[in-house]
Design a protein around this motif. Sequence first.
Motif, mmCIF file in Angstrom:
data_model
loop_
_atom_site.group_PDB
_atom_site.id
_atom_site.type_symbol
_atom_site.label_atom_id
_atom_site.label_comp_id
_atom_site.label_asym_id
_atom_site.label_seq_id
_atom_site.Cartn_x
_atom_site.Cartn_y
_atom_site.Cartn_z
ATOM 1 N N PRO A 51 -5.460 -4.794 -1.387
ATOM 2 C CA PRO A 51 -6.163 -3.506 -1.518
ATOM 3 C C PRO A 51 -5.307 -2.317 -1.090
ATOM 4 C CG PRO A 51 -7.164 -4.857 0.214
ATOM 5 C CD PRO A 51 -6.195 -5.717 -0.503
ATOM 6 N N ALA A 52 -4.457 -2.514 -0.087
ATOM 7 C CA ALA A 52 -3.596 -1.405 0.375
ATOM 8 C C ALA A 52 -2.642 -0.964 -0.728
ATOM 9 C CB ALA A 52 -2.817 -1.839 1.613
ATOM 10 N N MET A 53 -2.018 -1.916 -1.408
ATOM 11 C CA MET A 53 -1.095 -1.581 -2.489
ATOM 12 C C MET A 53 -1.832 -0.886 -3.646
ATOM 13 S SD MET A 53 2.014 -2.447 -1.738
ATOM 14 C CE MET A 53 1.633 -1.903 -0.090
ATOM 15 N N MET A 54 -3.014 -1.389 -3.968
ATOM 16 C CA MET A 54 -3.763 -0.829 -5.094
ATOM 17 C C MET A 54 -4.290 0.574 -4.772
ATOM 18 S SD MET A 54 -5.805 -4.244 -6.425
ATOM 19 C CE MET A 54 -6.569 -3.487 -7.855
ATOM 20 N N GLU A 55 -4.726 0.774 -3.531
ATOM 21 C CA GLU A 55 -5.342 2.054 -3.163
ATOM 22 C C GLU A 55 -4.317 3.157 -2.894
ATOM 23 O OE1 GLU A 55 -9.378 0.056 -1.210
ATOM 24 O OE2 GLU A 55 -7.887 0.999 0.103
ATOM 25 N N ASN A 56 -3.101 2.767 -2.539
ATOM 26 C CA ASN A 56 -2.090 3.761 -2.178
ATOM 27 C C ASN A 56 -0.967 3.903 -3.201
ATOM 28 O OD1 ASN A 56 -3.220 4.456 0.457
ATOM 29 N ND2 ASN A 56 -2.721 2.355 1.004
ATOM 30 N N THR A 57 -1.152 3.317 -4.386
ATOM 31 C CA THR A 57 -0.078 3.331 -5.384
ATOM 32 C C THR A 57 0.198 4.737 -5.923
ATOM 33 O OG1 THR A 57 0.786 2.203 -7.330
ATOM 34 C CG2 THR A 57 -1.536 2.801 -7.399
ATOM 35 N N VAL A 58 -0.845 5.581 -5.994
ATOM 36 C CA VAL A 58 -0.681 6.992 -6.356
ATOM 37 C C VAL A 58 -1.579 7.817 -5.449
ATOM 38 C CG1 VAL A 58 -0.162 6.578 -8.809
ATOM 39 C CG2 VAL A 58 -2.510 6.962 -8.104
ATOM 40 N N MET A 98 0.672 -3.108 -9.861
ATOM 41 C CA MET A 98 1.261 -4.439 -10.055
ATOM 42 C C MET A 98 2.713 -4.463 -9.594
ATOM 43 S SD MET A 98 -0.352 -5.300 -13.807
ATOM 44 C CE MET A 98 0.342 -6.939 -13.982
ATOM 45 N N ILE A 99 3.447 -3.387 -9.903
ATOM 46 C CA ILE A 99 4.861 -3.307 -9.496
ATOM 47 C C ILE A 99 4.968 -3.232 -7.974
ATOM 48 C CG2 ILE A 99 6.946 -1.874 -9.613
ATOM 49 C CD1 ILE A 99 5.897 -1.010 -12.461
ATOM 50 N N ASP A 100 4.143 -2.366 -7.367
ATOM 51 C CA ASP A 100 4.164 -2.218 -5.905
ATOM 52 C C ASP A 100 3.783 -3.523 -5.213
ATOM 53 O OD1 ASP A 100 4.802 0.407 -6.359
ATOM 54 O OD2 ASP A 100 2.830 1.206 -5.849
ATOM 55 N N LEU A 101 2.743 -4.186 -5.753
ATOM 56 C CA LEU A 101 2.273 -5.429 -5.139
ATOM 57 C C LEU A 101 3.316 -6.530 -5.252
ATOM 58 C CD1 LEU A 101 0.093 -7.136 -3.814
ATOM 59 C CD2 LEU A 101 -0.967 -7.452 -6.074
#
Length: 878
Positions: free
Chosen positions: A851-858, A810-813
Amino acid sequence: MTKKLVLIDGNSIIYRAFFALPLLNNDKGVYTNAVYGFTTMLLRILEEKKPTHMLVAFDAGKTTFRHSTYKEYKGGRQKTPPELSEQFPLVKELLKAFNIRHYELEQYEADDIIGTLAKQGKENNFEVEVISGDKDMLQLVSDKVTVNVTKKGISEVEAYTPDYLLEKMEITPEQIIELKALMGDNSDNIPGVPGVGEKTATKLFKQYETIDNLYEHLDEVSGKKLKENLTNHKEDAFMSRELATINCDSPIEVSINDLSYEGYPNQEVATIFKDLGFQSLLSRVTTDEMAEETKEELEDLDYTIVEQVHSDMFTGEEALVIEMLSDSYHTAPIEGIGIVNDNQAYFIPTEVALDSIEFKKWAEDPVKKKIVFDAKQSVVALLKKGIHLKGVTFDVLLASYLLNPSENNHDIPSIAHRLGFRTVQYDEEVYGKGAKMKVPKQEALADHIVRKTDVLRKLENKMDDELQEYELYSLLKELEMPLALILAEMEHTGVLVDVPRLEEMGTELKKRLEEVEQEIYVLAGEQFNINSPKQLGPILFEKLGLPVIKKTKTGYSTAADVLEQLEPQHDIISKILLYRQLGKLQSTYIEGLLKVVDKETSKIHTRYNQALTQTGRLSSIDPNLQNIPIRIEEGRKIRQAFVPSENDWIMFAADYSQIELRVLAHIANDEKLIAAFKNGEDIHTQTAMEVFHVGKDEVTSNMRRQAKAVNFGIVYGISDFGLSQSLGITRKEAKKFIERYLESYPGVKAYMDDIVQEAKHKGYVTTLMNRRRYLPEITSRNFNLRSFAERTAMNTPIQGTAADIIKKAMIDLRKKLLEENMQARLLLQVHDELILEAPKEELEKLKEIVPAMMENTVELNVPLKADYAFGNSWYDAK
């Protein structure tokens, strides 16, 4: 005046309180759950019974005069858990503060002390009330003695008089002893007669009244085995009667005259409540005079009541409190504002602050540092007034939550007192509680708010050190605090509700309920109240002849778990289950949502609990949007009412695919699980192949369903019993299933063993981002408490890490949306799903970014996967 003697069985009530309540610690690390439970019951007894005389009786030791009769008396009892043993002295201290006498006598039990005093009370024309968790005490019942037996832990009591005992158990008080003579008592290791239970014993005593008379007429007893047991165990029966008989002539050294009770000294009780950490009970013993005295004891604090805000009031590093008396901060008024820095302390009346350009300029300046309590609440409260609070550098609420995730009280005074700062009163002492709650005059209000603000600075210094020591500082600064500001914006923005569509759904649901109702009547062959278990039970189990699975005190059980077991046996069951589901949708969700829609904006502003769950997961209230049932189509349709707030906008939803299983694969470092996710295999099919030893093409839908249940069951720490219930198989089969699963995934087995040992060694477990969950029960001697802690140790790192990942996403997005200068905005977070609204022209970009933000957050050993959908409503974005 009626004289009333109240006698409490101390050991019994404390034991029940200990096992009824979760383990609680105060700020000194002392266990207090049994003391707390005992205290709540004591306060209720004092309020309801209004005793003139009172005593709490305790057992003196393990050996009693009964051991000379039977050495094995109470021989099977487990050793008292040390977590409980250490609480007995605390209870006795508490009783001293209450001015209540307690007493114990060598070689005698609490029952004997109570029996002797109850007899004295009866002879002296007292009304006697006995409080115990032990039904042995029912032998004391008489026209003058009422025995109150606790049930549901200690939250309720059942009052036994002679008439009620006869109605309930069909025996007299004297026959309670006779009953024990035949039944025995496992908890006290009283042997009784094998094969004789309560039903058989009651039947015998209805006919023969006493065991003496029974043995005189033994030849008349029907049943070969029963007669044989009664004959062979005659000595045991008479000895058991002797062991079960309360000695009402014990050589006690107290008399009723020593037990006079005239009430408790509020100040002393309040003091011990504070020491024990019982803040929630303080208001029940605190008087207005005491609150004033407490205030007088506090050191003077110089502050200014501001009539006009000036820029020179601010140094650039302030503590700030936005005081609201209700958790419903979307609608509650701001009562006043506190600001404290190195130079001065200020109380700013609400209207003065909100009318001030200087206050707004300071609040919205990101360079001016602010220490706050609950940044989310503070931001939302000021946003409603057109002020966007920025520059928050420390949130005391979130810091306290991370340091003490199992603690329930995270208000400023409670945190301050836990950390040794006694410079502020509890809110209840200033505002009162419940119906008595009110805002005091400005001087008292200002003093309290400024004290709360001032202590924030002291708390920050102390908590900062603790956060660094426990490696939680980055979790606060980089995850929880940035998230709080995002959640505040989401709450303030709200989500638009198509009210006419929701009302239309209500009408449709009502019509569907009526249809299902008629279908049930046809299958039943008559009309009846479907919502009444008393009417439904006879229809199902008498008229339709379905097998009785469970009975309650009032008749047949028609609980959901019972109906689910009966579902294959009659068409009416599925209709009843559907009727209940539809009824809940109508009342809880359709009507419930309509109640919380903002009348002016037609929006719903849910509130996220960020400092509640021990796993770190968010929950939502007013309304709880995470609980809208989506397993049936009627439930899913409720999402049709959640729509974009702008024309030509769409709803966009993205959710993680099997995030917890992917986290498990990473944490357990299991080669097979990792390979399956890296190769894009269907993990449930893969597990079915492993567990059933079949090829991919041989996996049936039922095999996959069972594999799915055990996959997710492992994540949530499921037991063989839990798995047997969810799959409808025997416990033995479920146990074998779990064993085969763990053989197939040895990394998971090793993780589960290792994490439990680590928890026992450290006393806590952590997520990948170092969130802690303390597990004091992990070394408990109580099997149930220890087992729960072990399962929690296994699943918390998985669930907690999954929760941390979506928070970071959520923060990254949010950061990416700002960087790209997009209008799209986050609206909701529901479990592993993020819901946004956006202009249609931003759709293609969202398909890439979200999806990019969610998949690459960690970065994990396995790929994270996020699926997305979009449409004109939340329902369409599926």
